[in-house]
Design a protein around this motif. Sequence first.
Motif, PDB file in Angstrom:
ATOM      1  N   UNK A 194     -11.843   5.316  -3.495  1.00  0.00           N
ATOM      2  CA  UNK A 194     -11.901   3.705  -3.527  1.00  0.00           C
ATOM      3  C   UNK A 194     -10.676   3.209  -2.788  1.00  0.00           C
ATOM      4  N   UNK A 195     -10.177   3.868  -1.785  1.00  0.00           N
ATOM      5  CA  UNK A 195      -8.762   3.414  -1.159  1.00  0.00           C
ATOM      6  C   UNK A 195      -9.300   2.098  -0.307  1.00  0.00           C
ATOM      7  N   UNK A 222     -18.770  -6.876  -6.728  1.00  0.00           N
ATOM      8  CA  UNK A 222     -17.829  -6.101  -5.900  1.00  0.00           C
ATOM      9  C   UNK A 222     -16.868  -6.792  -5.651  1.00  0.00           C
ATOM     10  N   UNK A 223     -17.044  -8.249  -5.253  1.00  0.00           N
ATOM     11  CA  UNK A 223     -15.808  -9.227  -5.006  1.00  0.00           C
ATOM     12  C   UNK A 223     -14.997  -9.440  -6.108  1.00  0.00           C
ATOM     13  N   UNK A 224     -15.708  -9.471  -7.227  1.00  0.00           N
ATOM     14  CA  UNK A 224     -15.030  -9.864  -8.585  1.00  0.00           C
ATOM     15  C   UNK A 224     -14.082  -8.647  -8.899  1.00  0.00           C
ATOM     16  N   UNK A 225     -14.737  -7.657  -8.615  1.00  0.00           N
ATOM     17  CA  UNK A 225     -13.749  -6.219  -8.903  1.00  0.00           C
ATOM     18  C   UNK A 225     -12.711  -6.303  -8.070  1.00  0.00           C
ATOM     19  N   UNK A 226     -12.983  -6.540  -6.688  1.00  0.00           N
ATOM     20  CA  UNK A 226     -11.916  -6.401  -5.596  1.00  0.00           C
ATOM     21  C   UNK A 226     -10.703  -7.293  -6.146  1.00  0.00           C
ATOM     22  N   UNK A 227     -11.208  -8.673  -6.526  1.00  0.00           N
ATOM     23  CA  UNK A 227     -10.335  -9.595  -6.633  1.00  0.00           C
ATOM     24  C   UNK A 227      -9.539  -9.564  -8.176  1.00  0.00           C
ATOM     25  N   UNK A 283      -7.149  -1.444  -0.865  1.00  0.00           N
ATOM     26  CA  UNK A 283      -6.415  -1.891   0.134  1.00  0.00           C
ATOM     27  C   UNK A 283      -6.928  -3.377   0.481  1.00  0.00           C
ATOM     28  N   UNK A 284      -8.313  -3.483   0.419  1.00  0.00           N
ATOM     29  CA  UNK A 284      -8.866  -4.912   0.471  1.00  0.00           C
ATOM     30  C   UNK A 284      -8.340  -5.868  -0.869  1.00  0.00           C
ATOM     31  N   UNK A 285      -8.376  -5.135  -1.873  1.00  0.00           N
ATOM     32  CA  UNK A 285      -7.597  -6.261  -3.029  1.00  0.00           C
ATOM     33  C   UNK A 285      -6.244  -6.640  -2.641  1.00  0.00           C
ATOM     34  N   UNK A 286      -5.659  -5.507  -2.215  1.00  0.00           N
ATOM     35  CA  UNK A 286      -4.029  -5.783  -2.139  1.00  0.00           C
ATOM     36  C   UNK A 286      -3.866  -6.659  -0.951  1.00  0.00           C
ATOM     37  N   UNK A 287      -4.676  -6.664   0.147  1.00  0.00           N
ATOM     38  CA  UNK A 287      -4.510  -7.539   1.039  1.00  0.00           C
ATOM     39  C   UNK A 287      -4.891  -9.100   0.784  1.00  0.00           C
ATOM     40  N   UNK A 288      -6.041  -9.176   0.127  1.00  0.00           N
ATOM     41  CA  UNK A 288      -6.451 -10.710  -0.469  1.00  0.00           C
ATOM     42  C   UNK A 288      -5.292 -11.040  -1.453  1.00  0.00           C
ATOM     43  N   UNK A 297       0.836  -1.326   0.197  1.00  0.00           N
ATOM     44  CA  UNK A 297      -0.120  -0.085   0.022  1.00  0.00           C
ATOM     45  C   UNK A 297       0.927   1.144   0.027  1.00  0.00           C
ATOM     46  N   UNK A 298       1.811   1.196   0.795  1.00  0.00           N
ATOM     47  CA  UNK A 298       3.010   2.510   1.161  1.00  0.00           C
ATOM     48  C   UNK A 298       3.555   2.706  -0.421  1.00  0.00           C
TER      49      UNK A 298
END
Length: 183
Positions: free
Chosen positions: A65-66, A142-147, A70-75, A53-54
């Motif tokens: 959309x932060x 949204x899950x599909x978009x996130x992943x 972030x959720x996408x990067x975490x997954x 993230x940093x």
Amino acid sequence: MVRDLVVGAQNGDREAFAALVHMTSDRMYALAVRILRDNVLAEDALQGALITVWRQLPTLRDPDRFEAWVRRLLVHACYAEARRRRAWAANVRVLPVDGPAAPDAIVSIDDRDALDRAFRRLSVEQRAVFVLHHHVGLPLVEIADTLGIPAGTARSRLHYATRVLRAAVEADAAPVAHEGRTA
């Protein structure tokens, strides 16, 4: 307020970034624990995600959309951590012992253990979709978009995860047949 912190962090403000981390890290850690089923792996995935993230924050085009970003990067950090730390895991089947006739607190612990064992049988990709849908409450689109996967893939992963969980819980609940000789 979050938008201002994101913009500040994008411009190198470490205090703004620290505030963002403080605001989101508990939710991110809980999500990582649910996906990875291990506190230590979740901490490692969270740490890796925060570093990413940093480093990549200046490339975020839409500060609004932060959280999704972030959720996408975490997954994806959870996926990487699961691949890196594939540990040997014993599948131990607990044999039922005659217990008290009335339900007690142990029954709920047994149910929770059975569910946890079943959840560990899922792939990390299936766990991620299941957790994002059932624990975070995100719709499949949204899950599909996130992943970064097609909506049909998200739907398929959720379907198979649910099917595997149901089958595993039912298998744990089924009585164990003892094979033996008859005299």
